[in-house]
Write a protein that holds these residues in place. Structure first.
Motif, short mmCIF file in Angstrom:
data_model
loop_
_atom_site.label_atom_id
_atom_site.label_comp_id
_atom_site.label_asym_id
_atom_site.label_seq_id
_atom_site.Cartn_x
_atom_site.Cartn_y
_atom_site.Cartn_z
N ARG A 186 0.82 -1.21 0.00
CA ARG A 186 0.00 0.00 0.00
C ARG A 186 0.86 1.26 0.00
N ARG A 187 1.94 1.29 0.74
CA ARG A 187 2.79 2.48 0.76
C ARG A 187 3.31 2.77 -0.65
N GLN A 188 3.73 1.73 -1.36
CA GLN A 188 4.20 1.91 -2.73
C GLN A 188 3.09 2.44 -3.63
N LEU A 189 1.87 1.92 -3.45
CA LEU A 189 0.73 2.38 -4.25
C LEU A 189 0.45 3.86 -3.98
N ILE A 190 0.59 4.26 -2.71
CA ILE A 190 0.37 5.67 -2.36
C ILE A 190 1.42 6.55 -3.04
N VAL A 191 2.67 6.12 -3.01
CA VAL A 191 3.74 6.90 -3.63
C VAL A 191 3.52 7.01 -5.14
N GLU A 192 3.10 5.91 -5.77
CA GLU A 192 2.83 5.94 -7.21
C GLU A 192 1.71 6.93 -7.52
N ALA A 193 0.63 6.85 -6.75
CA ALA A 193 -0.49 7.76 -6.98
C ALA A 193 -0.10 9.19 -6.68
N GLY A 194 0.67 9.39 -5.61
CA GLY A 194 1.10 10.73 -5.26
C GLY A 194 1.98 11.34 -6.33
N ALA A 195 2.92 10.57 -6.86
CA ALA A 195 3.81 11.09 -7.89
C ALA A 195 3.04 11.51 -9.13
N THR A 196 2.01 10.75 -9.49
CA THR A 196 1.20 11.09 -10.65
C THR A 196 0.42 12.37 -10.41
N VAL A 197 -0.20 12.49 -9.26
CA VAL A 197 -1.00 13.69 -8.96
C VAL A 197 -0.10 14.92 -8.86
N PHE A 252 5.50 14.03 -0.65
CA PHE A 252 6.14 14.63 -1.80
C PHE A 252 7.64 14.32 -1.83
N ALA A 253 8.29 14.41 -0.68
CA ALA A 253 9.72 14.15 -0.62
C ALA A 253 10.04 12.73 -1.08
N GLU A 254 9.20 11.77 -0.68
CA GLU A 254 9.43 10.40 -1.13
C GLU A 254 9.13 10.26 -2.62
N CYS A 255 8.06 10.92 -3.08
CA CYS A 255 7.73 10.86 -4.51
C CYS A 255 8.85 11.45 -5.37
N ALA A 256 9.48 12.51 -4.88
CA ALA A 256 10.52 13.17 -5.65
C ALA A 256 11.71 12.26 -5.90
N ASN A 257 11.88 11.25 -5.05
CA ASN A 257 13.01 10.34 -5.19
C ASN A 257 12.70 9.10 -6.02
N VAL A 258 11.43 8.87 -6.33
CA VAL A 258 11.05 7.61 -6.96
C VAL A 258 11.75 7.40 -8.29
N MET A 259 11.66 8.37 -9.20
CA MET A 259 12.23 8.19 -10.53
C MET A 259 13.75 8.03 -10.48
N VAL A 260 14.42 8.88 -9.73
CA VAL A 260 15.88 8.80 -9.71
C VAL A 260 16.35 7.51 -9.03
N ASP A 261 15.62 7.04 -8.01
CA ASP A 261 15.98 5.77 -7.39
C ASP A 261 15.85 4.62 -8.40
N ARG A 262 14.82 4.68 -9.22
CA ARG A 262 14.66 3.65 -10.25
C ARG A 262 15.78 3.72 -11.28
N LEU A 263 16.18 4.94 -11.64
CA LEU A 263 17.26 5.09 -12.60
C LEU A 263 18.58 4.56 -12.03
N VAL A 264 18.85 4.90 -10.77
CA VAL A 264 20.07 4.40 -10.13
C VAL A 264 20.07 2.88 -10.10
N ALA A 265 18.93 2.29 -9.74
CA ALA A 265 18.84 0.83 -9.68
C ALA A 265 19.02 0.21 -11.06
N ALA A 266 18.39 0.78 -12.07
CA ALA A 266 18.50 0.24 -13.43
C ALA A 266 19.93 0.32 -13.94
#
Length: 387
Positions: free
Chosen positions: A14-25, A61-75
């Motif tokens: 659920r936390r991940q779902l919230i972050v995904e929804a938050g980042a989109t909004v 918001f602070a967690e959402c701001a890191n989502v994309m760059v964390d995915r890029l670092v991991a990839a």
């Protein structure tokens, strides 16, 4: 006997779902226009349930701001150290396209994250840039590898800034190829071929209304639109705060009017510099030089517009969107003439990729307005379009 309905099971992610929804909004509405209630509704929970995971909107918001760059670092961490640039950029492109709806959050990180959170986020982005720059330097060992790296990433990241509908595999191929061309360019050799263009003179603030517009934009850029008060704007032009209302209904109207004024200047510049040009390649060269010169000349306004227009009320935002679409349509027309194999959607994706190159390269150069910088950025944009 009828079975009792099964109790709702809380999903483990659920936390991940919230972050995904938050980042989109946040991406679609802007930080201040987004609400926790809207984000909660996107997950199918109440706002009270959301607050069990995040104490306030800033924390989310602070967690959402890191989502994309964390995915890029991991990839990028999964790509071998000796991988070719094409493989490195393919990994970045796959992640960015897969999560394009949430990627626009980074527009606001500089304004709305606190100093420490901003420092951490910038460090992650610097890691991504350095990883790409290393491979760019190895395969294309001429100067400005970091400029070419950020410009290539700007081409890819542009997909998060618009809503053009196009098949995922097709857009990945377009953006990866565009980014590769940008990374391979030699911007240091571009000055000799640089085209000189004319821009309309900046409007002189001869009236109270124009004085207000001229004073507000630097404040919006420095402090962020929401942090700037009517009192701050009024003080900058020597008015009482109530005096602003004689000229504008509200602060949002000031931003919208300034952006419309700038769009008009760009339209005038395009019309002037395309006058008498018939060859599509020549037209695109003129458009490139004009857009780059305009971006450097009006960087404060364009940076504010990129960050803040999305949060404007629909009635104020609509004329700005129309002006942007009209400008893009000019590029699309000439690009399809120069490259007949492109359809309309492909051409629009590439035009936006070129704009992304200008934004990121300009930021890298701190928008220092010199012939050398404009020529270098124009060369990168031309390569993004494959001209």
């Amino acid at each position: 006997m009828t079975a009792e309905p099964a109790a709702a099971v809380r999903p483990r992610n659920r936390r991940q779902l919230i972050v995904e929804a938050g980042a989109t909004v946040f991406s679609e509405r802007g930080y201040h226009a987004a609400s926790m209630e809207e984000i909660a509704a996107g997950v199918g929970i109440t706002a009270a349930a959301l607050y069990r995971h995040f104490p306030n909107k800033y924390a989310l918001f602070a967690e959402c701001a890191n989502v994309m760059v964390d995915r890029l670092v991991a990839a990028l961490g999964e790509v071998p150290a000796d991988a070719a640039l094409a493989e490195v950029l393919a990994a970045v492109t796959r992640v960015t396209v897969a999560h394009r709806g949430a990627g626009g959050v980074y527009r606001w990180e500089a304004r709305y994250l606190n100093r420490e959170d901003r420092r951490v986020l910038k460090g992650k982005f610097a890691h991504v840039v350095e990883r790409v720059a290393e491979v760019v330097r190895r395969e294309y060992p001429w100067p400005d590898e970091h400029l070419r790296a950020v410009a290539a990433l700007g081409a890819i990241g542009s997909i998060t800034m618009h809503h053009n509908s196009i098949a995922r595999r097709r857009v990945e191929d377009l953006l990866r190829a565009s980014a590769l061309r940008v990374a391979a360019a030699d911007p240091s050799a571009a000055l000799a071929d640089a085209r000189v263009v004319e821009l309309p003179a900046r409007p002189q603030p001869r009236t109270r209304r124009s004085e207000i517009l001229a004073a507000a934009i630097p404040l919006f850029e420095r402090d962020g639109f929401t942090a700037v008060t009517n009192g701050m704007i009024a003080d900058a032009v020597g008015l009482a705060p109530s005096g602003l209302y004689r000229y504008f209904p509200g602060k949002a109207d000031i931003l919208a009017a300034a952006c419309l004024q700038a769009a008009g200047l760009l339209a005038q510049a395009v019309e002037h510099n395309l006058r008498g040009v018939t060859d599509p390649h020549d037209a695109l060269t003129a458009l490139t030089a004009t857009y780059v010169a305009y971006s450097f000349e009006h960087n404060a306004l364009t940076s504010v517009a990129d960050a803040e227009i999305v949060g404007l009320p629909a009635g104020l935002r609509r004329p700005l969107v129309v002006a942007q679409r009209e400008h893009i349509a000019v590029w699309e027309q000439y690009l399809r003439q120069a490259r007949p194999g492109l359809d309309a959607r492909q051409a629009r994706v590439l035009v936006h990729a070129g704009f992304g190159v200008v934004v990121e390269a300009g930021r890298r150069l701190r928008w220092r307005n010199s012939p050398e910088h404009r020529a270098a950025v124009a060369a990168l944009l031309v390569n993004a379009l494959d001209l």
